[in-house]
Design a protein around this motif. Sequence first.
Motif, PDB file in Angstrom:
ATOM      1  N   LYS A 129      22.999 -37.469  93.772  1.00  0.00           N
ATOM      2  CA  LYS A 129      22.426 -36.445  92.893  1.00  0.00           C
ATOM      3  C   LYS A 129      20.899 -36.418  92.915  1.00  0.00           C
ATOM      4  CE  LYS A 129      25.775 -34.224  90.947  1.00  0.00           C
ATOM      5  NZ  LYS A 129      26.160 -33.175  91.856  1.00  0.00           N
ATOM      6  N   ARG A 130      20.342 -37.011  93.968  1.00  0.00           N
ATOM      7  CA  ARG A 130      18.876 -37.062  93.998  1.00  0.00           C
ATOM      8  C   ARG A 130      18.373 -36.459  95.311  1.00  0.00           C
ATOM      9  NH1 ARG A 130      14.925 -41.431  93.796  1.00  0.00           N
ATOM     10  NH2 ARG A 130      16.451 -42.935  94.536  1.00  0.00           N
ATOM     11  N   ILE A 131      17.303 -35.704  95.218  1.00  0.00           N
ATOM     12  CA  ILE A 131      16.674 -35.128  96.397  1.00  0.00           C
ATOM     13  C   ILE A 131      15.218 -35.580  96.409  1.00  0.00           C
ATOM     14  CG2 ILE A 131      15.877 -32.950  97.448  1.00  0.00           C
ATOM     15  CD1 ILE A 131      18.468 -31.684  96.324  1.00  0.00           C
ATOM     16  N   ILE A 132      14.792 -36.070  97.558  1.00  0.00           N
ATOM     17  CA  ILE A 132      13.396 -36.502  97.671  1.00  0.00           C
ATOM     18  C   ILE A 132      12.669 -35.544  98.602  1.00  0.00           C
ATOM     19  CG2 ILE A 132      11.841 -38.323  98.511  1.00  0.00           C
ATOM     20  CD1 ILE A 132      13.929 -40.383  97.758  1.00  0.00           C
ATOM     21  N   ILE A 133      11.562 -35.009  98.126  1.00  0.00           N
ATOM     22  CA  ILE A 133      10.712 -34.212  99.015  1.00  0.00           C
ATOM     23  C   ILE A 133       9.310 -34.817  98.960  1.00  0.00           C
ATOM     24  CG2 ILE A 133      12.066 -32.114  98.549  1.00  0.00           C
ATOM     25  CD1 ILE A 133       9.683 -31.041  96.963  1.00  0.00           C
ATOM     26  N   SER A 134       8.520 -34.553  99.978  1.00  0.00           N
ATOM     27  CA  SER A 134       7.171 -35.094  99.930  1.00  0.00           C
ATOM     28  C   SER A 134       6.351 -34.260  98.947  1.00  0.00           C
ATOM     29  CB  SER A 134       6.521 -35.094 101.314  1.00  0.00           C
ATOM     30  OG  SER A 134       5.782 -33.916 101.527  1.00  0.00           O
ATOM     31  N   ALA A 135       5.292 -34.875  98.429  1.00  0.00           N
ATOM     32  CA  ALA A 135       4.462 -34.201  97.427  1.00  0.00           C
ATOM     33  C   ALA A 135       3.579 -33.130  98.045  1.00  0.00           C
ATOM     34  CB  ALA A 135       3.604 -35.227  96.693  1.00  0.00           C
ATOM     35  N   ILE A 136       3.593 -33.028  99.370  1.00  0.00           N
ATOM     36  CA  ILE A 136       2.726 -32.026 100.004  1.00  0.00           C
ATOM     37  C   ILE A 136       3.536 -30.965 100.741  1.00  0.00           C
ATOM     38  CG2 ILE A 136       0.718 -33.569 100.177  1.00  0.00           C
ATOM     39  CD1 ILE A 136       1.460 -34.027 103.127  1.00  0.00           C
ATOM     40  N   ALA A 139      -5.708 -24.835  91.812  1.00  0.00           N
ATOM     41  CA  ALA A 139      -6.251 -25.375  93.056  1.00  0.00           C
ATOM     42  C   ALA A 139      -5.136 -26.057  93.848  1.00  0.00           C
ATOM     43  CB  ALA A 139      -7.365 -26.359  92.753  1.00  0.00           C
ATOM     44  N   SER A 140      -5.393 -26.292  95.106  1.00  0.00           N
ATOM     45  CA  SER A 140      -4.409 -26.855  96.034  1.00  0.00           C
ATOM     46  C   SER A 140      -3.816 -28.181  95.551  1.00  0.00           C
ATOM     47  CB  SER A 140      -5.075 -27.072  97.387  1.00  0.00           C
ATOM     48  OG  SER A 140      -4.385 -28.043  98.126  1.00  0.00           O
ATOM     49  N   TYR A 141      -2.495 -28.232  95.430  1.00  0.00           N
ATOM     50  CA  TYR A 141      -1.853 -29.488  95.028  1.00  0.00           C
ATOM     51  C   TYR A 141      -1.854 -30.493  96.172  1.00  0.00           C
ATOM     52  CZ  TYR A 141       2.196 -27.217  97.254  1.00  0.00           C
ATOM     53  OH  TYR A 141       3.027 -26.572  98.137  1.00  0.00           O
TER      54      TYR A 141
END
Lengths: 384, 157
Positions: free
Chosen positions: A91-98, A332-334
């Motif tokens: 039940k978990r999805i990991i995506i990069s912060a960028i 601004a850009s995250y």
Amino acid sequence: MRVYLDNAATTPLDPRVLKKMLPYFTEKFGNPASIHALGQEAFIALEEAREKVANILKAPKDSLVFTSGATESNNFIIRGLALANKNEKRKRIIISAIEHPCVREAARRLMVAGYTIDYVPANKEGIVTAKALENLIGDDVLLVSVMMVNNEIGTIQDIKKLATIAHRFGAYFHSDAVQAVPYLNIDIKALKVDFLSLSAHKFYGPKGVGLAYINPDIKMQALIVGGGQENNLRSGTHNLPGIIGLSEALYLAYRERDEYLKRISKLQKYFWEKLKQEIPEVLINGSWEKRVPANLNVRFRYIEGEAILMDLSQKGICVSTGSACSASDLRASYVLKEIGLDKNYLNSNIRFSFGRFTTKAELDYTIKALKQTVKRLRAFSPIN
Amino acid sequence: MSLNYTKKTLEHFLRPKNIGKIVHPDGYAQIGNMVCGDQLDFFLKVKEGKIIDVKFLSFGCASNIATASILTEKVKGMTIEQAKKYAWQEVVDDLGGLPKQKLHCSVMAVQGLKKAISDYEEKQQVLPKVKKTKKKEEKTKKKISVKKSSLKKTKKK
């Protein structure tokens, strides 16, 4: 002089690609789903295009789904996987912060389906390290999604390493490879990814067509349903001229890769050296070494990005900025925030993205123009 | 995203009027900050209740610079009382319209000017008036949200 240095936003269609596409608008206009001669002519062309792409990506033919672009591919992969597996325990999805907003949004909207979204950080260089992923991953993770090349700062991720970690925990791995063509070799088998997305207009193909590589062994749910095209994974009449264009553009990009990379790396280095020489207080955002040669993202201290962009635009030069003033949401850009940029500098960045048609004369003109622009704006900046 | 600046806005961005600082200003104010991406500094020189000189510095986008430029151009020579009445809608009108997401630039410029006027008045020790100005500022803030929709000046050119 008109100078286009926004190739990460989109690229012009290569005239050779256009030539290949043209017959499919007019005389070869058949629907690949029709079984008469005209339709079958179109079907054969469709499958030839698919084979061409499969050969380049070293992927099985039946694993490739043509879409309307990378936004659709990313939505399809993330949502289609999660919705098909919502009754499983992961039940978990990991995506990069960028990640690109289309990955972020697609993932975020799965929270209503009971998924938790975690963000694996990027370091100061703009790199997602193996350790960062290892810290976060567990056997409750369904999918890990990390882009191959970042769209803002051009940093390159070690996809093979990250995919291996994901697999060790039984999670699937997706990579948005939109900015990677032809800078990296996209060998699906070697990269060990389960999913991958591409968009034709980023490599001199047409807009409105993209590709999703889907490991055929993985259970997926279609987002667009109807006539059952693309193995029932993406309904809708094929955009055949677009698909022909995508396959030809991808083919040309990799056929001419070596020569192109040599040329563009030289231009990138030349531009950066010259920039540092001619303009004081300019700093690079993200790693210089682990960056595609098409990208240079820098900050000009004391002045605001949108103003720089607009001033250059008046001089015929097209660039991009991640400043708050340029964004429709005024944020601004995250990505720059994530790599730890001081919050006072978040609005002073410009992205230059070079491409197939960039020349040294254009870069010289840009440096000259930039020198004036930066000097003019700094002259009445309240910051010092 | 639509971001079509009018010819007038571009003119003021490319050749802004009244940039710089005044060394011993009668009124000074800073508004906004680098983190938000726009900051303006206003300097006033006042003589017998009239703004005889006004200058500004900007860390901001094209419309931030253009709005400050046209505002300073307009209020130069006005009495303090006249300048206080100058509303952000007038700045937008004078520029021939601003893109919707840039309307706040005109609001900020007007607020900055008013803040500089307050600073001047404080220095003159006309304290009751300062409070009044502050109230007005708040009023303008409230107006923004209402008037945004009525402003259809984001014409393409």
